[in-house]
Write an enzyme that holds these catalytic residues in place. Structure first.
Site, short mmCIF file in Angstrom:
data_model
loop_
_atom_site.label_atom_id
_atom_site.label_comp_id
_atom_site.label_asym_id
_atom_site.label_seq_id
_atom_site.Cartn_x
_atom_site.Cartn_y
_atom_site.Cartn_z
CG HIS A 12 -1.93 1.16 1.14
ND1 HIS A 12 -1.61 2.41 1.59
CD2 HIS A 12 -3.19 1.23 0.67
CE1 HIS A 12 -2.65 3.22 1.41
NE2 HIS A 12 -3.63 2.51 0.85
CG LEU A 73 -3.31 -9.17 6.21
CD1 LEU A 73 -3.76 -8.83 7.63
CD2 LEU A 73 -2.60 -10.52 6.19
#
Length: 126
Positions: A12, A73
């Site tokens: 990210h 995740l």
């Protein structure tokens, strides 16, 4: 067309540079395990390099077979919406390159098993 296997670990990004440290360690561990592979780290936002730059770097080193591994995740909005657009742009910029995208790492049971072992070990410390 199949060349040597190369990978971009796609994360990210954050304003805090320390946030990248575990991803850098992951990159270094993968390089140690697979010295035959070109390994790059790329970020969606707030950090560099971005995906386009990481892919371009591998291509400039002769890569024609790159797998993007989302180090997330789950398959949230960034992986489902943002990443395909970025990958399509990379494919357009490098039409002779095979560019695959794996599932987010957290979708794999071996990763979840490792996380469960870690959490269980934290409980055992109590």
């Amino acid at each position: 067309m199949h060349g040597k296997p190369d990978v971009v670990l796609f994360a990210h990004g954050s304003r805090d540079p320390r946030w990248a440290e575990p991803f850098e360690r992951l990159r270094d561990k993968l390089i140690a395990q697979r010295p035959d592979a070109g390994v790059r780290l790329a970020f969606l936002e707030l950090m560099t390099p971005n995906l386009a730059d990481a892919v371009a770097d591998l291509v400039s080193q002769g890569s024609n077979n790159i797998t993007v591994v989302p180090v997330f995740l789950g398959q949230g909005g960034h992986v489902r919406r943002d990443l395909p657009v970025l990958v399509d742009a990379c494919r357009a910029a490098h039409p002779g390159v095979e560019l695959q995208v794996s599932a987010a790492v957290g979708e794999d049971d071996t990763v979840l098993d490792a996380l469960a072992r870690y959490c269980a070990s934290e409980l055992d410390k109590r």
